[in-house]
Write a protein that holds these residues in place. Structure first.
Motif, PDB file in Angstrom:
ATOM      1  N   VAL A 177      -8.747   2.234  -9.644  1.00  0.00           N
ATOM      2  CA  VAL A 177      -7.499   3.002  -9.612  1.00  0.00           C
ATOM      3  C   VAL A 177      -7.484   3.968  -8.428  1.00  0.00           C
ATOM      4  N   LEU A 178      -8.579   4.665  -8.192  1.00  0.00           N
ATOM      5  CA  LEU A 178      -8.644   5.599  -7.070  1.00  0.00           C
ATOM      6  C   LEU A 178      -8.578   4.865  -5.734  1.00  0.00           C
ATOM      7  N   MET A 179      -9.168   3.685  -5.677  1.00  0.00           N
ATOM      8  CA  MET A 179      -9.075   2.871  -4.468  1.00  0.00           C
ATOM      9  C   MET A 179      -7.629   2.454  -4.211  1.00  0.00           C
ATOM     10  N   PHE A 180      -6.910   2.070  -5.277  1.00  0.00           N
ATOM     11  CA  PHE A 180      -5.496   1.722  -5.135  1.00  0.00           C
ATOM     12  C   PHE A 180      -4.699   2.918  -4.615  1.00  0.00           C
ATOM     13  N   ARG A 186      -2.530   5.711   2.270  1.00  0.00           N
ATOM     14  CA  ARG A 186      -2.712   5.339   3.673  1.00  0.00           C
ATOM     15  C   ARG A 186      -1.540   4.490   4.161  1.00  0.00           C
ATOM     16  N   LEU A 187      -1.090   3.586   3.328  1.00  0.00           N
ATOM     17  CA  LEU A 187       0.013   2.707   3.714  1.00  0.00           C
ATOM     18  C   LEU A 187       1.309   3.495   3.847  1.00  0.00           C
ATOM     19  N   ILE A 268       2.413   9.191  -5.720  1.00  0.00           N
ATOM     20  CA  ILE A 268       1.172   8.468  -5.986  1.00  0.00           C
ATOM     21  C   ILE A 268       0.543   8.957  -7.282  1.00  0.00           C
ATOM     22  N   LEU A 269       0.610  10.255  -7.513  1.00  0.00           N
ATOM     23  CA  LEU A 269       0.012  10.833  -8.714  1.00  0.00           C
ATOM     24  C   LEU A 269       0.817  10.510  -9.971  1.00  0.00           C
ATOM     25  N   GLY A 270       2.130  10.323  -9.828  1.00  0.00           N
ATOM     26  CA  GLY A 270       3.003  10.122 -10.969  1.00  0.00           C
ATOM     27  C   GLY A 270       2.617   8.979 -11.891  1.00  0.00           C
ATOM     28  N   PRO A 271       2.414   7.749 -11.372  1.00  0.00           N
ATOM     29  CA  PRO A 271       2.029   6.642 -12.255  1.00  0.00           C
ATOM     30  C   PRO A 271       0.709   6.886 -12.983  1.00  0.00           C
TER      31      PRO A 271
END
Length: 329
Positions: A177-180, A186-187, A268-271
């Motif tokens: 999950v943290l990698m995602f 970054r994207l 990013i944090l929301g999901p």
């Protein structure tokens, strides 16, 4: 000069907060709750949903495509990884990676749907998910059909640490999950992210300046499928059993969507916040109050969240912060 000062002033605290958060997640949670198998199971399940929710949000926010068919990628990744370990003798972690790549490859079959927009694309992806479920059910010589696959190899021991334990599974899915989240961040800040945002404003205009919108959408779809397939592969080795109605169940699309929207799918944090909050509230509170039909309340909560704060839980927090700043000034 002021921009440089602002960046420098924020970089230190942010790094410190990130370091503390990682220490709590990787060391604090297993240390405090590691002996409570039930709570660790809930943590693993909530992070599994968080991984799919983040993949769905990436496709919706950056790719501009709403999908109801992420169960297809979850199921394909699950079956590929399980079959490689059961029938080809692959080690679990390489098989999981192959499961993600296989899900991304399977998403190429959905390329014709990329020319559709809005609800038409969402329904087309949903139809593909049903097709994959039917294939898994009917191809019984390979997949075991409706009876499924049992005794799927669990997560291995590495350097004496058992990743097949509850704490080990938690660390694996947390890392995924943290990698995602890192890839997403970054994207979003790259030139590709800029092109995707421009494409949302006017797809025709981006084509005029040489941006291939179809290829960008396909890349986002494949990346989202890769992420979801990896989570599905992890789940197969974590529960050690698969059958089509479970692997391709619509809940693998619906619950992450609810989580992403409740948390705020444009962040990013929301999901991540939404997945953990929604799943834990459902399992620890709603399930005890309503043993049957408790998931109906999730739908009610989703409607309430859309009315109160369409941008999600994280937006509520930012609104309160801004109000505090205005009040102080």
């Amino acid at each position: 000069m002021s921009i440089l000062k602002t960046t420098t002033a924020w970089s230190g605290p942010r790094v410190a907060v990130l370091a503390v958060a990682l220490a709590v997640l990787y060391a604090g949670v297993p240390l405090v709750f590691g002996q409570n198998l039930y709570l660790m199971s809930l943590a693993v399940a909530s992070l599994t949903i968080a991984g799919v929710a983040l993949a769905w949000a990436l496709l919706g926010n950056l790719g501009g495509m709403v999908s109801f068919g992420h169960a297809a990628f979850f199921g394909v990744g699950s079956y590929i990884s399980a079959l490689l370990t059961l029938k080809a003798g692959w080690p679990v972690f390489p098989a999981m990676l192959a499961g993600g790549v296989g899900a991304a490859t399977a998403s190429l079959a959905m390329a014709p749907a990329l020319r559709l927009k809005g609800p038409y694309f969402a329904l087309a992806i949903l139809a593909y998910a049903q097709i994959f479920r039917i294939i898994a059910t009917e191809w019984s010589d390979l997949t075991g059909g409706a009876s499924g696959l049992s005794s799927i190899p669990g997560l291995p021991k590495v350097a004496g640490f058992d990743f097949g334990s509850k704490s080990g599974g938690y660390l694996v899915v947390l890392t995924l999950v943290l990698m995602f989240a890192a890839i997403y961040a970054r994207l979003r800040g790259s030139h590709v992210g800029l092109a995707l945002r421009a494409m949302h404003e006017s797809e025709d205009a981006t084509r005029v300046v040489g941006v291939n919108s179809v290829m960008l959408k396909l890349a986002m779809l494949m990346l989202s499928a890769l992420m979801t397939g990896l989570v599905g592969a992890f789940n197969a080795h974590y529960i050690n059993f698969l059958e089509p109605d479970y692997a391709f169940n619509a809940s693998w699309a619906v619950v992450p969507i609810i989580a992403a929207i409740c948390g705020g799918y444009r962040t990013i944090l929301g999901p991540l916040v939404g997945a953990v909050t929604v799943y834990l509230v459902d399992q620890l509170v709603l399930k005890s109050l309503l043993p049957t039909g408790h998931q109906i309340v999730l739908g009610i909560l989703l409607v309430a969240m859309i009315i109160v704060s369409p941008a999600g839980l994280t937006a509520l927090r930012f609104k309160r912060t801004r109000r505090g700043v205005y009040a102080a000034s």
